[in-house]
Every structure is written in structure tokens, then in C-alpha cells.
Design a protein around this motif. Structure first.
Motif, PDB file in Angstrom:
ATOM      1  N   ASP A  37      12.461   1.172   3.652  1.00 60.94           N
ATOM      2  CA  ASP A  37      13.659   2.012   3.765  1.00 60.94           C
ATOM      3  C   ASP A  37      14.042   2.265   5.217  1.00 60.94           C
ATOM      4  O   ASP A  37      14.586   3.325   5.548  1.00 60.94           O
ATOM      5  CB  ASP A  37      13.412   3.359   3.050  1.00 60.94           C
ATOM      6  CG  ASP A  37      13.233   3.175   1.553  1.00 60.94           C
ATOM      7  OD1 ASP A  37      13.787   2.210   1.008  1.00 60.94           O
ATOM      8  OD2 ASP A  37      12.524   3.990   0.932  1.00 60.94           O
ATOM      9  N   VAL A  38      13.759   1.348   6.090  1.00 60.55           N
ATOM     10  CA  VAL A  38      14.107   1.539   7.497  1.00 60.55           C
ATOM     11  C   VAL A  38      15.620   1.476   7.673  1.00 60.55           C
ATOM     12  O   VAL A  38      16.324   0.788   6.935  1.00 60.55           O
ATOM     13  CB  VAL A  38      13.422   0.479   8.380  1.00 60.55           C
ATOM     14  CG1 VAL A  38      11.928   0.623   8.317  1.00 60.55           C
ATOM     15  CG2 VAL A  38      13.833  -0.929   7.958  1.00 60.55           C
TER      16      VAL A  38
ATOM     17  N   TYR B 148      15.356  -7.782   2.315  1.00 60.04           N
ATOM     18  CA  TYR B 148      15.564  -6.806   1.232  1.00 60.04           C
ATOM     19  C   TYR B 148      15.433  -5.362   1.723  1.00 60.04           C
ATOM     20  O   TYR B 148      15.107  -4.473   0.944  1.00 60.04           O
ATOM     21  CB  TYR B 148      14.605  -7.074   0.068  1.00 60.04           C
ATOM     22  CG  TYR B 148      14.791  -8.445  -0.531  1.00 60.04           C
ATOM     23  CD1 TYR B 148      15.796  -8.683  -1.459  1.00 60.04           C
ATOM     24  CD2 TYR B 148      13.988  -9.512  -0.134  1.00 60.04           C
ATOM     25  CE1 TYR B 148      15.984  -9.961  -1.996  1.00 60.04           C
ATOM     26  CE2 TYR B 148      14.175 -10.784  -0.670  1.00 60.04           C
ATOM     27  CZ  TYR B 148      15.172 -10.993  -1.606  1.00 60.04           C
ATOM     28  OH  TYR B 148      15.363 -12.244  -2.124  1.00 60.04           O
ATOM     29  N   SER B 149      15.675  -5.144   3.006  1.00 60.13           N
ATOM     30  CA  SER B 149      15.781  -3.786   3.555  1.00 60.13           C
ATOM     31  C   SER B 149      17.268  -3.525   3.755  1.00 60.13           C
ATOM     32  O   SER B 149      17.871  -3.994   4.733  1.00 60.13           O
ATOM     33  CB  SER B 149      15.018  -3.675   4.883  1.00 60.13           C
ATOM     34  OG  SER B 149      13.643  -3.933   4.694  1.00 60.13           O
TER      35      SER B 149
ATOM     36  N   CYS C 181       0.863  -1.192   0.000  1.00 62.51           N
ATOM     37  CA  CYS C 181       0.000   0.000   0.000  1.00 62.51           C
ATOM     38  C   CYS C 181       0.896   1.239   0.000  1.00 62.51           C
ATOM     39  O   CYS C 181       1.076   1.919   1.026  1.00 62.51           O
ATOM     40  CB  CYS C 181      -0.928  -0.014   1.214  1.00 62.51           C
ATOM     41  SG  CYS C 181      -2.088  -1.401   1.227  1.00 62.51           S
ATOM     42  N   SER C 182       1.468   1.528  -1.150  1.00 66.23           N
ATOM     43  CA  SER C 182       2.457   2.600  -1.254  1.00 66.23           C
ATOM     44  C   SER C 182       1.838   3.985  -1.200  1.00 66.23           C
ATOM     45  O   SER C 182       2.543   4.968  -0.971  1.00 66.23           O
ATOM     46  CB  SER C 182       3.254   2.442  -2.563  1.00 66.23           C
ATOM     47  OG  SER C 182       3.885   1.189  -2.612  1.00 66.23           O
ATOM     48  N   SER C 183       0.539   4.086  -1.414  1.00 65.48           N
ATOM     49  CA  SER C 183      -0.103   5.404  -1.436  1.00 65.48           C
ATOM     50  C   SER C 183      -0.405   5.949  -0.045  1.00 65.48           C
ATOM     51  O   SER C 183      -0.764   7.114   0.091  1.00 65.48           O
ATOM     52  CB  SER C 183      -1.398   5.332  -2.250  1.00 65.48           C
ATOM     53  OG  SER C 183      -2.298   4.395  -1.663  1.00 65.48           O
TER      54      SER C 183
ATOM     55  N   CYS D 178       5.857  -0.993   1.635  1.00 62.64           N
ATOM     56  CA  CYS D 178       5.219   0.306   1.836  1.00 62.64           C
ATOM     57  C   CYS D 178       6.287   1.386   1.678  1.00 62.64           C
ATOM     58  O   CYS D 178       7.188   1.521   2.532  1.00 62.64           O
ATOM     59  CB  CYS D 178       4.576   0.394   3.221  1.00 62.64           C
ATOM     60  SG  CYS D 178       3.109  -0.654   3.383  1.00 62.64           S
ATOM     61  N   ALA D 179       6.192   2.158   0.598  1.00 67.91           N
ATOM     62  CA  ALA D 179       7.233   3.130   0.297  1.00 67.91           C
ATOM     63  C   ALA D 179       7.303   4.246   1.324  1.00 67.91           C
ATOM     64  O   ALA D 179       8.344   4.892   1.479  1.00 67.91           O
ATOM     65  CB  ALA D 179       7.005   3.705  -1.105  1.00 67.91           C
TER      66      ALA D 179
END
Length: 815
Positions: free
Chosen positions: A356-357, A379-380, A304-306, A329-330
Motif C-alpha cells: 500500500d505504498v 500491483y501497488s 509475512c503479513s503478521s 506485506c500488509a
């Protein structure tokens, strides 16, 4: 006085016989007042004097001279003298009266107190006796009352049993009548449905069906009735639990009853926004979370990137949240995670993959998430070893039992050392796609983490036998997954099999150094239920024999031998004889398998999923496989020897087929679709991608009767036109996945109209790639044409439905 020594024995005996206090009082009074020069002699004389006078005449001041006695004023004119005739010289002093009075009072008080104590004791004894009598009487009363009550209850029970027996007889009679009515009614519906189906196919053959189909072709025009009103609330809740978020919200606007059901708290304890990830907005998320936040336990925001800050702020207010998925989640960063970690103290499951943590997030988790047990950071790649060091110093994350670090190539040996020190309770480790993973990293983990049961190190090519030996010696593994490792040899499997007797699932994909010796070691294990040896090209028939002759052959359920090119039909024979509980079998691209081996698969009673992609199976072998009627899923990708005849023979026997993949079976035509529509109406997943002979008629067959179809792949079917889109529009609301790549003759406008009701769809109008084996007109390449042989009487056999039935009888006789 006791220490004085008397020479005269008579004196000593006299002193022993007399009352010592009286003697002591007289002697001491005399010696203290008179103070003689020779006290011993004074005492002897006085004692002799007392012996002569007798003890009755002893007075306390008898040894004091009259000159030294105290002059006591005598009471004159006393009434005692008149009453008793006492002389004044014989009267006692006032202090003796006082002493006598006190003694008398003390004796009287003691006597009264003793009498009062005796009275209280008597009263208590009487009360205890009375209480005991009352208890006995009460017990007797209760026994009598229970006896009377039990007798009345027994009489009532017999009466009720008689009533129930009569009622059950009546209900049984009513039930039998209703059951007969329902059976006849259902039989009538089946007959009518069969009649309609037969007429439908006859009209299709005669070309009498409409060319255009609107969206309301099968709309029901009768009066709407809601059967949910007749169901118990528990059953209605079970039905509504299968709905998604959007459907559940829409149901609230149907009627009051549906609104009451749709707003039940149990339906909102698990919310999945990922199904609406392309349409979800912050306002909708905020409205739902604010309304149901006390009940939310599981929340999925995957992809839910929005979503922005307002949504995550509402997430942080869900105090009872235990499972949170923020994967892909961007908008997730350190600030949002700080807010969520502080607001959700009961988190147990947290997925932060593809986010992107940074180290700041891990620091907050180590401070606030004291109960966290499952954590995914796959993949973080923005956190470092320093962030993992916070796990050691913080109070949180020490209860982790699951950790996913797949794709985290930035972690060094120090990072794994920090993980081992902070998370000693780890039981499952996922470290896939970490090419930087070395033996030193595994050694660092095995030094402190002693409870690991499940390990996955796929795409880690640098691990050698040293690492796998350390795993086997330190961990009692239950599941292990390895892929793309060319340094692991038979020695590792020998160590793992020896030290991990509870190993039940093994996946060793593309491990080129695994040989039959490894299978001999694995065969000694007793609990192997899943074995995946895909692309292990050195595995051959002896290795399969070692395994199936071991103790695990009776419990194995899933076996994957994809691309084990050295296997032959002998292995299939041994598998069919020993592995009776096998449910999933994959034999993709095993080139040496023939129809003779595939015939043995009929003897696997539990088989439900079969993958024969890229094999040399033909119609004869497929017909033999159809003898196993329990198959639910069949994959025949790139099986060039399969034609419509084989599909018909198979489907006629396996009518409960749910999933079929015949992609790139270049000989299949519309007759295959007709067979599926006639025999396998419950099919849910179908792939005919890369079948150039499929036309719009196939879609007309399928859309007419296959009402459970959820996933459909028609990519590369170059002869499909906009008619297909109109046919698919009728079942678009039930479709979940639709792929239409390389369909040039289907217009984009028709696809967009269709895609409004399909959650996942793919489409392009490009030419088929060269590896499909044909051009945009469906003409096969010369190399492909040589491998395919079409039956001469194909059109004659399938010209009508009656022809199909005739063909069935003919094939049964020939078989």
C-alpha cells in the motif's frame, strides 16, 4: 671619461694600455678637488705627465696641490720605522691598513673554504667508492648463499620426491583395498535393499502388511551418530546452508558443534522468512535480526503479513542490507518505508509489489536510495504520476536497471515520461497486466531510455505495430514477452528481427495475428534459445519449417507450441532432425499429432522436459517416447488414450524420472502407482488428480519406497480413505505440497493431523465438479466412456511382480 675625445693619438693609445681603474682614480681625484676652468685641457696635461713619469709612480693624490691635500696625521715613533727604516713621510694611513687587513682576511677565508670543500668532496668520493665496493661484495655474498641454498633445496626436493613416491604407492594400495571393500559393501546393501523391496511387494500382494501404520514405523532404534563431526567445516556449512530458518534455529539446540555451525555468519547473510510466513511472529524476527544484523545482506519477508512496526524497525538497523523483499506485506506503508530507506543506504534490490505504498514512499526512495538498481512496484496501485515525478527531481533511483510496473493501471503517459527522464539506464522493463498501456506510453519510454534489453508487456491488448516498431528501432532487445495482443502483426516481427540481432528469447502467447511469415522473420535470427508460441493458432507446418531451417535451430533449448492446432507429424520430424539441443518441448492440445510423430521425439538427445497434455497419444506413442531415457519431467494431463500399460513401458526405460503429471488420465489404476514405486523411486513430484480408479493401495505403494517425494496431488481420487492419510503420515516430513481436493472419504481430522508436517496443503470434501468426467462414486460419464478402451487382459498381466517381468519380456519381443 670614456666619452672624452683626445686629439693626440698617443694619449689614446696610452690610456688603452694602462689600467683604467688606476687612471680614472687619479684623474677624477684631481679634477674633483682642483675644479679647473678648462677640464679637458687639465686632463690632457695630467695624462702627459703620467706618461712621462710612468705608471709605477702613479699616486692617487698626485694631481692635487699641496695646499689642498688632506693633512693626515702621521704615525710617529712607529716600530715600522725602526724595523724597516721608513721615514715618517712615507708612512700610509690607518684606513689603508684596515683595507689591507680585510683583503687579507677575505683571501684567507676563501682559501680555507676552498680547502674545506675539497676535503668534503674527497671524503664523499671515498665513501661512494667504499659503498660501491660493499655492494659488489654483498651481491657476491648473496649469489654464493643462494647457490648453496639452492643446492641444499634441490637435495631436499629429491629426497622428498622419493618419500612422496613411496607414500603414494602405499596410499594407492590402501585406497584400492578400501575401495574394493566399499564396493562390496555397497553391492551388499543394494542386494539387501532389492531383497527387502521384493519381499515388501510380495507381502503387499499376499496382504500380510499391517493395516495401521504409526508415525514411528520406520524409526531407527540404533545408537545415534553424527557424521558431521567427521566432515570439514566447509562441507558442514554447505549442508547446513540448505536448511530453512526454523530448522537452522532448531539445529542450534542439538549440540555444541551444531550450535557453532548454525551460528556461522555466512549462513545468516541470506534470511528467508517467507517459508515460515504463517507462523512467524515479531519477537522471533526481532531476536534473529538483532543478533545477525551486521551479516544480513538478503532478507525476504514476502507474504509475512503478521509483522508489525517492531520488526520493520529492526530491518532498518541492518546497515549492510542490499536485497529486501517486502512483497505482499500488509503492514508496509509510507512510515515504515521512510524508516527503512533512511536506515539502509546500501539497498540495491527492493520489492514492494502488492503493498500500500503511496507517493511518499517513492519520494523517500528518490532521496535516500542513491544506489538502488532493482525496484518492483507491481500491483501497488496507490501511487500516482506525482510520485514518479519525484524520481526526476530527487538524487536517488537514477541507477535503476530493472523496473517492474506490472498491474499499475494508474500510470498515465506523463508517468512514463517521468520514468524515461529519471531512469535513462533502464535495461529491463516489466509492464504486465497493464491494459491501459498504449502506444504513446511506449513512445515516451523509447525517447529517453536507449539501453533497454528486456521488455515484458503481457496482457497489454492496446499496443499496436507502432509501439513494437518503436521498440525495434530504439532498443537492441535480447528478450521480449508478449501475451494476449491481437493487434501485433507480422510487420512488427520483421522490424524486431531486423534491428535486434541479439534477440535470444521470444514469448508471444495468444497473439492471434502471428502467422508463418513471422516465423520466417524470427528464423533469420541466430541466437534464439527460447521460443514460446502458445495459442498462436495460425502457426502451421511451413512456419516451423522456416524456423528449424534457420541458424537458431542448433541453439534452441525451449520450444512451446501449445494449442498450435495446425501442426502435424511433419513438424515433429523436422524438430527432431534439426533441434538437437532442445531440452524443453510443449505440444499441449496439438490435436493433429499422432503416435507416428511422437516416435520421432526419441531422437532428441538433450530433451529433459516434455508436455503432451491433451494430445491423442496412446500407449504405443508413450512407449516410443520412453526410448529417450534422459527425460526428467513428463506431463500427460488429460491424455485419455494412456493406460497402465503405457506408463509401465515408459517407466521401465526412463528410470530417472523426477516429475510426472497424469492428471485426468481416467484409465489409470493402482498398477500405475506400483510401476512408479518399482521403477522410479527417485520421483519428487507426482500428480494423479482426477484419476477415479486410484485407491489406498496406490498410496501404500508410493509411501513404502518413494522417499524423495516432495509434491503430491491426489485431488479427485474419490476412493481414497483415511488409510491414505495414515500412509502419507510416514512421509509427511518430506512432503512440501499436498493437494487433497474433492476427497470425500478422507476425514478432516485425519487431514489436520497430517497437515501439521506439510507446509502447503489443500483439502475439501466436496463432490468432484462436472468437468472431471465422473461422479462422487468414480463412475464415468457416457461421453467419456466412449473414448476409453481398456485392455482385456489387464488384470492378468499385473497380478504379481513376476507377471510384470513376464509382461516386459513379452512386450520386448513383440516390439
Amino acid at each position: 671619461m670614456a666619452s672624452l675625445q683626445y686629439s693626440d693619438p698617443d694619449l689614446r693609445n696610452y690610456i688603452r694600455r694602462k689600467s683604467l681603474p688606476e687612471i680614472y682614480e687619479v684623474l677624477l681625484t684631481g679634477i674633483c678637488i682642483m675644479c679647473p676652468a678648462d677640464p679637458l685641457k687639465f686632463l690632457e696635461e695630467k695624462i702627459k705627465e703620467m706618461q712621462e713619469k710612468g705608471h709605477l709612480n702613479i699616486i692617487w693624490d698626485m694631481f692635487i696641490d699641496e695646499s689642498r691635500k688632506i693633512k693626515v696625521k702621521r704615525m710617529t715613533q712607529s716600530c715600522l720605522a725602526l724595523l724597516f727604516g721608513y721615514e715618517e713621510d712615507m708612512m700610509v694611513s690607518s684606513h689603508l691598513y684596515e683595507k689591507a687587513y680585510l683583503f687579507y682576511r677575505k683571501c684567507l677565508t676563501r682559501m680555507c673554504y676552498n680547502s674545506w670543500i675539497q676535503y668534503i668532496l674527497n671524503k664523499q668520493a671515498q665513501a661512494a667508492y667504499f659503498m660501491e665496493k660493499m655492494n659488489v661484495a654483498e651481491q657476491q655474498y648473496n649469489r654464493v648463499r643462494l647457490k648453496v641454498t639452492f643446492q641444499k633445496w634441490t637435495q631436499w626436493l629429491h629426497a622428498q620426491r622419493k618419500i612422496q613416491t613411496n607414500a603414494s604407492k602405499k596410499i594407492s594400495g590402501v585406497y584400492d583395498r578400501i575401495l574394493c571393500q566399499n564396493v562390496f559393501r555397497a553391492w551388499q546393501h543394494v542386494v539387501q535393499d532389492s531383497k527387502k523391496t521384493k519381499e515388501y511387494f510380495e507381502r503387499l500382494e499376499r496382504g500380510q502388511m499391517e493395516r495401521e501404520f504409526g508415525p514411528d514405523f520406520y524409526s531407527y532404534s540404533g545408537d545415534p551418530k553424527d557424521d558431521n563431526f567427521l566432515l570439514p567445516k566447509r562441507a558442514a556449512l554447505k549442508i547446513f546452508s540448505y536448511l530453512g530458518i526454523a530448522d537452522l534455529v532448531r539445529c542450534g539446540g542439538v549440540c555444541r558443534y551444531w550450535k557453532m555451525i548454525s551460528q556461522t555468519s555466512s549462513l545468516w547473510s541470506r534470511i528467508d522468512f517467507s517459508s515460515e510466513k504463517h507462523r512467524i511472529v515479531d519477537s522471533a524476527v526481532v531476536r534473529i535480526l538483532q543478533k545477525y544484523r551486521p551479516y544480513i545482506i538478503h532478507l525476504n519477508l514476502r507474504s509475512c503479513s503478521s509483522l508489525q512496526w517492531t520488526s520493520f524497525k529492526c530491518v532498518s538497523e541492518c546497515r549492510n542490507l542490499q536485497d529486501l523483499n517486502l512483497s505482499q506485506c500488509a503492514s508496509v506503508n509510507d512510515e515504515t518505508m521512510k524508516m527503512i530507506a533512511e536506515g539502509c543506504p546500501t539497498l540495491l534490490y527492493l520489492n514492494l509489489s502488492y503493498t500500500d505504498v503511496t507517493d511518499g514512499t517513492i519520494r523517500m526512495l528518490s532521496r535516500c536510495c542513491l544506489n538502488l538498481q532493482y525496484l518492483s512496484l507491481s500491483y501497488s496501485r496507490k501511487f500516482t504520476d506525482k510520485g514518479l515525478q519525484y524520481l526526476v527531481t530527487g538524487k536517488g533511483c537514477h541507477k535503476l536497471i530493472y523496473l517492474d510496473l506490472s498491474g499499475c493501471t494508474q500510470i498515465s503517459v506523463d508517468g512514463f515520461r517521468y520514468i524515461a527522464e529519471a531512469c535513462s539506464l533502464l535495461q529491463q522493463l516489466e509492464m504486465n497486466s497493464v491494459p491501459t498501456l498504449t502506444d504513446s506510453c511506449i513512445m515516451a519510454l523509447t525517447s529517453k531510455c536507449q539501453q533497454v534489453k528486456i521488455i515484458s508487456v503481457q496482457d497489454s491488448p492496446h499496443l499496436s505495430d507502432t509501439a513494437f516498431k518503436a521498440m525495434g528501432e530504439s532498443w537492441n532487445l535480447k528478450k521480449i514477452k508478449i501475451e494476449g495482443n491481437n493487434r501485433m502483426t507480422d510487420v512488427s516481427w520483421k522490424t524486431l528481427s531486423k534491428n535486434s540481432p541479439n534477440l535470444c528469447s521470444i514469448s508471444a502467447v495468444n497473439c492471434s495475428k502471428i502467422t508463418d511469415i513471422s516465423l520466417k522473420s524470427i528464423g533469420s535470427l541466430k541466437k534464439i534459445s527460447v521460443l514460446n508460441l502458445a495459442d498462436c493458432i495460425r502457426v502451421s507446418d511451413p512456419g516451423v519449417r522456416y524456423f528449424v531451417e534457420g541458424p537458431s535451430s542448433g541453439v534452441i533449448k525451449e520450444l512451446n507450441l501449445t494449442n498450435c492446432v495446425r501442426l502435424s507429424d511433419v513438424s515433429l520430424l523436422r524438430i527432431a532432425q534439426k533441434c538437437q539441443k532442445l531440452t524443453h518441448l510443449s505440444l499441449c492440445y496439438c490435436e493433429h499429432l499422432t503416435d507416428s510423430g511422437f516416435e520421432w521425439l526419441e531422437n532428441l538427445p538433450s530433451l529433459t522436459c516434455l508436455n503432451l497434455s491433451g494430445t491423442c497419444i496412446t500407449d504405443q506413442g508413450l512407449a516410443a517416447v520412453g526410448g529417450n531415457t534422459g527425460i526428467k519431467k513428463l506431463v500427460l494431463f488429460e491424455c485419455l488414450g494412456i493406460t497402465d500399460i503405457g506408463i509401465q513401458k515408459f517407466c521401465r526405460q526412463v528410470r530417472d524420472l523426477e516429475c510426472l503429471d497424469v492428471s485426468h488420465c481416467l484409465s489409470l489404476t493402482d498398477q500405475t502407482s506400483k510401476t512408479l514405486a518399482y521403477y522410479c523411486r527417485t520421483i519428487t513430484t507426482l500428480s494423479v488428480a482426477g484419476c477415479p480408479k486410484i485407491t489406498d493401495l496406490s498410496m501404500q505403494y508410493l509411501c513404502g519406497v518413494c522417499h524423495y517425494l516432495k509434491e503430491l496431488d491426489i485431488s479427485g481420487c474419490v476412493h481414497l480413505t483415511d488409510k491414505t492419510a495414515r500412509f502419507l503420515y510416514r512421509i509427511s516430513k518430506q512432503l512440501k505440497v499436498l493437494n487433497m481436493l474433492y476427497c470425500k472419504k478422507i476425514s478432516r481430522q485425519a487431514v489436520l493431523k497430517l497437515a501439521k508436517n506439510v507446509p502447503q496443503w489443500k483439502y475439501n470434501s466436496e463432490d468432484p465438479p462436472s468437468w472431471f468426467g465422473y461422479n462422487d462414486q468414480g463412475i464415468l460419464n457416457d461421453a467419456i466412456n466412449k473414448q476409453i478402451k481398456e485392455p482385456e487382459d489387464f488384470e492378468e498381466m499385473f497380478s504379481t511382480t513376476d507377471g510384470m517381468e513376464n509382461y516386459d519380456k513379452k512386450s520386448i519381443k513383440s516390439h
